[in-house]
Design a protein around this motif. Structure first.
Motif, PDB file in Angstrom:
ATOM      1  N   PHE A  42       0.893  -1.258  -0.059  1.00 38.32           N
ATOM      2  CA  PHE A  42      -0.129   0.164   0.031  1.00 38.32           C
ATOM      3  C   PHE A  42       0.958   2.227   0.306  1.00 38.32           C
ATOM      4  O   PHE A  42       1.538   1.270   1.021  1.00 38.32           O
ATOM      5  CB  PHE A  42      -1.131   0.330   1.180  1.00 38.32           C
ATOM      6  N   PRO A  43       0.571   2.419  -1.361  1.00 36.18           N
ATOM      7  CA  PRO A  43       1.887   3.640  -0.904  1.00 36.18           C
ATOM      8  C   PRO A  43       1.457   4.569  -0.144  1.00 36.18           C
ATOM      9  O   PRO A  43       0.891   5.348   0.181  1.00 36.18           O
ATOM     10  CB  PRO A  43       1.016   4.063  -2.507  1.00 36.18           C
ATOM     11  N   LYS A  44       1.882   4.028   1.812  1.00 39.28           N
ATOM     12  CA  LYS A  44       1.020   5.024   2.318  1.00 39.28           C
ATOM     13  C   LYS A  44       2.301   6.129   2.266  1.00 39.28           C
ATOM     14  O   LYS A  44       1.292   6.948   2.775  1.00 39.28           O
ATOM     15  CB  LYS A  44       1.424   4.170   3.720  1.00 39.28           C
ATOM     16  N   LEU A  45       3.675   6.337   1.739  1.00 36.87           N
ATOM     17  CA  LEU A  45       4.118   7.453   1.487  1.00 36.87           C
ATOM     18  C   LEU A  45       3.950   8.341   0.926  1.00 36.87           C
ATOM     19  O   LEU A  45       3.552  10.007   0.931  1.00 36.87           O
ATOM     20  CB  LEU A  45       5.257   6.775   1.062  1.00 36.87           C
ATOM     21  N   ASP A  46       3.002   8.010  -0.328  1.00 40.92           N
ATOM     22  CA  ASP A  46       1.855   8.553  -1.507  1.00 40.92           C
ATOM     23  C   ASP A  46       0.970   9.921  -0.253  1.00 40.92           C
ATOM     24  O   ASP A  46       0.982  10.243  -0.783  1.00 40.92           O
ATOM     25  CB  ASP A  46       1.663   8.054  -2.680  1.00 40.92           C
ATOM     26  N   PHE A  47       0.562   9.024   0.336  1.00 38.60           N
ATOM     27  CA  PHE A  47      -1.027   9.319   0.925  1.00 38.60           C
ATOM     28  C   PHE A  47      -0.397  10.510   2.040  1.00 38.60           C
ATOM     29  O   PHE A  47      -1.550  11.722   2.206  1.00 38.60           O
ATOM     30  CB  PHE A  47      -2.043   8.538   1.446  1.00 38.60           C
ATOM     31  N   GLU A  48       0.809   9.938   2.893  1.00 35.99           N
ATOM     32  CA  GLU A  48       1.444  11.071   4.214  1.00 35.99           C
ATOM     33  C   GLU A  48       1.878  12.107   2.526  1.00 35.99           C
ATOM     34  O   GLU A  48       2.260  13.440   3.421  1.00 35.99           O
ATOM     35  CB  GLU A  48       2.500  10.432   4.536  1.00 35.99           C
ATOM     36  N   ALA A  49       2.352  12.198   1.959  1.00 32.63           N
ATOM     37  CA  ALA A  49       3.088  13.331   1.173  1.00 32.63           C
ATOM     38  C   ALA A  49       1.497  14.019   1.337  1.00 32.63           C
ATOM     39  O   ALA A  49       1.733  15.181   0.540  1.00 32.63           O
ATOM     40  CB  ALA A  49       3.417  13.017  -0.081  1.00 32.63           C
ATOM     41  N   ALA A  50       0.049  13.810   1.153  1.00 32.36           N
ATOM     42  CA  ALA A  50      -0.896  14.231   0.766  1.00 32.36           C
ATOM     43  C   ALA A  50      -1.489  14.833   2.028  1.00 32.36           C
ATOM     44  O   ALA A  50      -2.264  15.538   2.278  1.00 32.36           O
ATOM     45  CB  ALA A  50      -1.331  13.636   0.307  1.00 32.36           C
ATOM     46  N   GLY A  51      -0.978  14.922   2.910  1.00 32.83           N
ATOM     47  CA  GLY A  51      -1.604  14.328   3.966  1.00 32.83           C
ATOM     48  C   GLY A  51      -2.415  13.813   4.927  1.00 32.83           C
ATOM     49  O   GLY A  51      -3.322  14.423   5.826  1.00 32.83           O
ATOM     50  N   TYR A  52      -2.278  12.568   4.874  1.00 35.80           N
ATOM     51  CA  TYR A  52      -3.166  11.698   5.059  1.00 35.80           C
ATOM     52  C   TYR A  52      -2.278  10.651   5.318  1.00 35.80           C
ATOM     53  O   TYR A  52      -1.743   9.806   5.321  1.00 35.80           O
ATOM     54  CB  TYR A  52      -3.939  11.348   3.689  1.00 35.80           C
ATOM     55  N   GLU A  53      -3.207   9.731   6.977  1.00 36.92           N
ATOM     56  CA  GLU A  53      -1.982   9.157   7.309  1.00 36.92           C
ATOM     57  C   GLU A  53      -3.870   7.566   7.353  1.00 36.92           C
ATOM     58  O   GLU A  53      -4.853   7.900   7.036  1.00 36.92           O
ATOM     59  CB  GLU A  53      -2.336   8.745   8.931  1.00 36.92           C
ATOM     60  N   ALA A  54      -3.370   6.386   6.335  1.00 32.32           N
ATOM     61  CA  ALA A  54      -3.910   5.454   5.692  1.00 32.32           C
ATOM     62  C   ALA A  54      -3.218   4.062   6.223  1.00 32.32           C
ATOM     63  O   ALA A  54      -2.373   3.879   7.356  1.00 32.32           O
ATOM     64  CB  ALA A  54      -3.603   5.186   4.345  1.00 32.32           C
ATOM     65  N   ALA A  55      -5.023   3.191   6.883  1.00 32.42           N
ATOM     66  CA  ALA A  55      -4.177   1.453   6.521  1.00 32.42           C
ATOM     67  C   ALA A  55      -5.658   0.975   5.571  1.00 32.42           C
ATOM     68  O   ALA A  55      -6.228   1.347   5.500  1.00 32.42           O
ATOM     69  CB  ALA A  55      -5.065   1.701   8.385  1.00 32.42           C
ATOM     70  N   ASP A  56      -4.231  -0.313   5.718  1.00 30.28           N
ATOM     71  CA  ASP A  56      -5.016  -1.318   4.751  1.00 30.28           C
ATOM     72  C   ASP A  56      -5.056  -2.545   5.646  1.00 30.28           C
ATOM     73  O   ASP A  56      -4.672  -2.895   6.064  1.00 30.28           O
ATOM     74  CB  ASP A  56      -3.999  -1.475   3.188  1.00 30.28           C
ATOM     75  N   HIS A  57      -5.946  -3.524   4.972  1.00 33.55           N
ATOM     76  CA  HIS A  57      -6.304  -4.681   4.952  1.00 33.55           C
ATOM     77  C   HIS A  57      -5.816  -5.119   3.571  1.00 33.55           C
ATOM     78  O   HIS A  57      -6.755  -5.031   2.519  1.00 33.55           O
ATOM     79  CB  HIS A  57      -7.803  -5.156   4.892  1.00 33.55           C
ATOM     80  N   SER A  58      -5.039  -5.616   2.975  1.00 35.14           N
ATOM     81  CA  SER A  58      -4.051  -5.877   1.616  1.00 35.14           C
ATOM     82  C   SER A  58      -4.313  -7.431   1.349  1.00 35.14           C
ATOM     83  O   SER A  58      -3.919  -7.340   2.484  1.00 35.14           O
ATOM     84  CB  SER A  58      -3.699  -5.252   0.994  1.00 35.14           C
ATOM     85  N   ALA A  59      -4.953  -8.257   0.448  1.00 37.33           N
ATOM     86  CA  ALA A  59      -5.082  -9.416   0.313  1.00 37.33           C
ATOM     87  C   ALA A  59      -4.612  -9.923  -1.479  1.00 37.33           C
ATOM     88  O   ALA A  59      -4.648 -11.220  -1.548  1.00 37.33           O
ATOM     89  CB  ALA A  59      -6.132 -10.198   0.537  1.00 37.33           C
ATOM     90  N   GLY A  60      -3.998  -9.187  -1.863  1.00 35.92           N
ATOM     91  CA  GLY A  60      -3.505  -9.459  -3.431  1.00 35.92           C
ATOM     92  C   GLY A  60      -3.881  -8.453  -4.360  1.00 35.92           C
ATOM     93  O   GLY A  60      -5.270  -8.002  -4.363  1.00 35.92           O
ATOM     94  N   ARG A  61      -4.727  -9.416  -5.667  1.00 33.44           N
ATOM     95  CA  ARG A  61      -5.283  -9.051  -6.930  1.00 33.44           C
ATOM     96  C   ARG A  61      -6.308  -8.414  -7.239  1.00 33.44           C
ATOM     97  O   ARG A  61      -7.108  -8.031  -8.075  1.00 33.44           O
ATOM     98  CB  ARG A  61      -4.739  -9.995  -8.454  1.00 33.44           C
ATOM     99  N   TRP A  62      -7.269  -9.417  -5.675  1.00 32.43           N
ATOM    100  CA  TRP A  62      -9.236  -8.897  -6.144  1.00 32.43           C
ATOM    101  C   TRP A  62      -8.513  -8.398  -4.435  1.00 32.43           C
ATOM    102  O   TRP A  62      -8.462  -8.532  -3.640  1.00 32.43           O
ATOM    103  CB  TRP A  62      -9.654 -10.293  -5.237  1.00 32.43           C
ATOM    104  N   ALA A  63     -10.231  -7.558  -4.201  1.00 31.60           N
ATOM    105  CA  ALA A  63     -10.548  -7.327  -2.986  1.00 31.60           C
ATOM    106  C   ALA A  63      -9.413  -6.500  -2.682  1.00 31.60           C
ATOM    107  O   ALA A  63      -9.288  -5.756  -2.656  1.00 31.60           O
ATOM    108  CB  ALA A  63     -11.239  -8.253  -1.792  1.00 31.60           C
ATOM    109  N   GLY A  64      -9.592  -5.873  -1.406  1.00 31.38           N
ATOM    110  CA  GLY A  64      -8.625  -4.919  -0.696  1.00 31.38           C
ATOM    111  C   GLY A  64      -9.221  -4.073  -0.337  1.00 31.38           C
ATOM    112  O   GLY A  64     -10.421  -3.027  -1.128  1.00 31.38           O
ATOM    113  N   VAL A  65      -9.244  -3.164   1.072  1.00 30.36           N
ATOM    114  CA  VAL A  65      -9.987  -1.743   1.233  1.00 30.36           C
ATOM    115  C   VAL A  65      -9.078  -0.974   2.519  1.00 30.36           C
ATOM    116  O   VAL A  65      -8.312  -1.260   2.707  1.00 30.36           O
ATOM    117  CB  VAL A  65     -11.349  -2.532   2.437  1.00 30.36           C
ATOM    118  N   ALA A  66      -9.430   0.598   2.884  1.00 29.40           N
ATOM    119  CA  ALA A  66      -8.549   0.529   2.727  1.00 29.40           C
ATOM    120  C   ALA A  66      -9.283   2.052   3.762  1.00 29.40           C
ATOM    121  O   ALA A  66     -10.478   1.888   3.076  1.00 29.40           O
ATOM    122  CB  ALA A  66      -7.025   1.360   2.405  1.00 29.40           C
ATOM    123  N   ILE A  67      -8.694   3.050   4.607  1.00 32.75           N
ATOM    124  CA  ILE A  67      -9.024   4.113   5.657  1.00 32.75           C
ATOM    125  C   ILE A  67      -8.233   5.093   5.379  1.00 32.75           C
ATOM    126  O   ILE A  67      -7.147   4.469   5.598  1.00 32.75           O
ATOM    127  CB  ILE A  67      -9.605   4.185   6.508  1.00 32.75           C
TER     128      ILE A  67
END
Length: 253
Positions: A42-67
């Protein structure tokens, strides 16, 4: 406070559009679905550069969710209690901006009478007792709440997304103490959040409203606007979903 939800249909492909959304609308919280990323990618550094903290639940090429939140994230929990396949990464919840929020990607279901359809119903059943304990649940529900949320109900006869079984389960989730923010704010307006990529469905208006923001009923009086930004279904590398955005005033805030 502005809360947005968007099925980005691959964050790897759509990251520039997501950053564009953050810059344009500046949501306090963005809920994302179908991120399609491997764990740890998950590209957390890109979100941090935009002023956002992010948390993700990732599992590969399908699905995946984040806040992602402009106000920090705490008490992250992944997985929905009782869901049929926790490995699919379809649920994440966290505290952000003074609220407990969840981002959800309900299974598509594919075809009525299949194991995948049964798994979809089981997932919605699992959401029922839990969703009402949260302040906001947003995401791709893969269910049209009513015929008004379908461009042509007759065209979907016998298909998923509109069956009484799916709608009854979604209604039970809402009846657990929540409101459908869009329909609460615009009870008589037909708009869609998803359009098939094929056959010019977007330009022909052949869409479905399957992306929802469900808000705890006690907070509903604070909903001051809800809208769908169709411009993010246009332009370079669009998702097949448009983001849904809501302005919410909290009492005392």
């Amino acid at each position: 406070m502005k809360i947005a939800t968007w099925n980005v249909n691959s964050l790897r492909v759509r990251l520039p559009r997501v950053l564009e959304l953050l810059d344009l609308h500046k949501p306090d919280v963005l809920l994302m679905q179908e991120t399609k990323l491997d764990p740890g990618k998950f590209p957390k550094l890109d979100f941090e550069a935009a002023g956002y903290e992010a948390a993700d639940h990732s599992a590969g090429r399908w699905a995946g969710v984040a806040i992602a939140s402009r106000h920090g994230i705490a008490n992250v929990s992944t997985g929905l209690p009782g869901e049929p396949d926790p490995a699919e990464a379809r649920w994440i919840e966290a505290d952000a901006a003074g609220l407990r929020l969840a981002s959800v990607y309900v299974p598509n279901g594919r075809a009525i009478g299949t194991d995948t359809f049964a798994a979809k119903l089981a997932f919605l059943d699992a959401m029922g007792p839990h969703a009402g304990t949260l302040d906001v649940v947003g995401g791709d529900m893969n269910v049209c709440p009513a015929d008004a949320d379908v461009y042509d109900p007759a065209a979907f006869a016998g298909e998923t997304h509109v069956t009484p079984e799916e709608r009854a389960r979604l209604a039970a989730i809402i009846d657990s103490g929540m409101v459908d923010a869009y329909r609460h704010f615009a009870p008589d307006v037909q708009q869609f959040t998803w359009w098939d990529y094929r056959q010019g469905h977007f330009h022909r208006g052949f869409g479905l409203r399957i992306d929802l923001l469900l808000v705890r009923a006690a907070l509903a009086p604070g909903i001051t606007s809800v809208g769908i930004d169709r411009n993010f279904r246009k332009g370079p590398k669009p998702s097949d979903h448009a983001p849904l955005l809501m302005d919410l005033t909290l009492s005392g805030g």
